[in-house]
Design a protein around this motif. Structure first.
Motif, PDB file in Angstrom:
ATOM      1  N   LYS A  11       0.836  -1.209   0.000  1.00  0.00           N
ATOM      2  CA  LYS A  11       0.000   0.000   0.000  1.00  0.00           C
ATOM      3  C   LYS A  11       0.865   1.252   0.000  1.00  0.00           C
ATOM      4  O   LYS A  11       0.531   2.248  -0.639  1.00  0.00           O
ATOM      5  CB  LYS A  11      -0.927  -0.003   1.209  1.00  0.00           C
ATOM      6  N   GLU A  52      -7.224   1.091  -5.116  1.00  0.00           N
ATOM      7  CA  GLU A  52      -8.167   0.313  -4.301  1.00  0.00           C
ATOM      8  C   GLU A  52      -9.239   1.177  -3.667  1.00  0.00           C
ATOM      9  O   GLU A  52     -10.336   0.697  -3.372  1.00  0.00           O
ATOM     10  CB  GLU A  52      -7.420  -0.483  -3.234  1.00  0.00           C
ATOM     11  N   ARG A  53      -8.976   2.480  -3.468  1.00  0.00           N
ATOM     12  CA  ARG A  53      -9.988   3.359  -2.862  1.00  0.00           C
ATOM     13  C   ARG A  53     -11.209   3.505  -3.764  1.00  0.00           C
ATOM     14  O   ARG A  53     -12.253   3.961  -3.327  1.00  0.00           O
ATOM     15  CB  ARG A  53      -9.391   4.731  -2.526  1.00  0.00           C
ATOM     16  N   THR A  57     -17.487  -3.180  -2.942  1.00  0.00           N
ATOM     17  CA  THR A  57     -17.625  -4.601  -2.649  1.00  0.00           C
ATOM     18  C   THR A  57     -19.078  -4.934  -2.348  1.00  0.00           C
ATOM     19  O   THR A  57     -19.756  -4.196  -1.632  1.00  0.00           O
ATOM     20  CB  THR A  57     -16.744  -4.974  -1.431  1.00  0.00           C
ATOM     21  N   GLY A  70     -14.770   0.211  -0.861  1.00  0.00           N
ATOM     22  CA  GLY A  70     -13.475  -0.347  -0.526  1.00  0.00           C
ATOM     23  C   GLY A  70     -13.309  -1.771  -1.000  1.00  0.00           C
ATOM     24  O   GLY A  70     -14.264  -2.415  -1.426  1.00  0.00           O
ATOM     25  N   GLU A  74      -8.608  -6.922   3.141  1.00  0.00           N
ATOM     26  CA  GLU A  74      -7.824  -5.927   3.843  1.00  0.00           C
ATOM     27  C   GLU A  74      -6.449  -6.525   4.100  1.00  0.00           C
ATOM     28  O   GLU A  74      -6.332  -7.621   4.615  1.00  0.00           O
ATOM     29  CB  GLU A  74      -8.492  -5.549   5.159  1.00  0.00           C
ATOM     30  N   LYS A  76      -1.833  -5.633   3.580  1.00  0.00           N
ATOM     31  CA  LYS A  76      -0.760  -4.682   3.335  1.00  0.00           C
ATOM     32  C   LYS A  76      -0.457  -4.521   1.852  1.00  0.00           C
ATOM     33  O   LYS A  76       0.235  -3.605   1.464  1.00  0.00           O
ATOM     34  CB  LYS A  76       0.513  -5.137   4.066  1.00  0.00           C
TER      35      LYS A  76
END
Length: 119
Positions: A11, A52-53, A57, A70, A74, A76
């Motif tokens: 990220k 990814e922002r 989903t 989002g 979730e 790293k």
């Protein structure tokens, strides 16, 4: 055999990429474009993904759809894009992944062959 190469990164590095000046991004794409040029005959599809922002989903809770902003995972790492490749075997797909020039991770995953007609 068909595989998908999922191009990921941390990220932190993805944020650095997003904030990079356009001229620097263009320069950084040089080695990436060379990689795509080298393996163009093996690549049958794929796309770079928005950050990814921008993900949405849809999850199911007791059979009812719930839409959230989002990514669904979730972690790293983030997936920045993918390429579908048609190669002789896993070894060839791995050789391609080892030459990915960004220094980010590449997940190599076989595609389920359902015997669809070739286009």
């Amino acid at each position: 055999m068909k595989y998908v190469l999922l191009f990921g990164d941390t990220k932190e590095r993805a944020k650095q990429w997003d904030s990079m000046p356009e001229a620097q991004k263009v320069a950084a794409y040089g080695p990436i474009n060379q990689w795509f040029g080298k393996y163009g005959s093996k690549i049958t599809g794929g796309h770079e993904l928005q950050p990814e922002r921008t993900a949405t989903t849809v999850k199911f809770n007791n059979g009812k759809a719930v839409v959230t902003d989002g990514p669904f995972i979730e972690g790293k790492e983030v997936i920045g894009g993918y390429a579908e490749v048609d190669v002789a075997d896993l070894d060839e797909a791995i050789r391609m992944a080892k030459e990915w020039p960004t220094g980010g991770l590449v997940e190599v995953r076989p595609v389920v062959d359902r015997g669809e007609p070739q286009r």
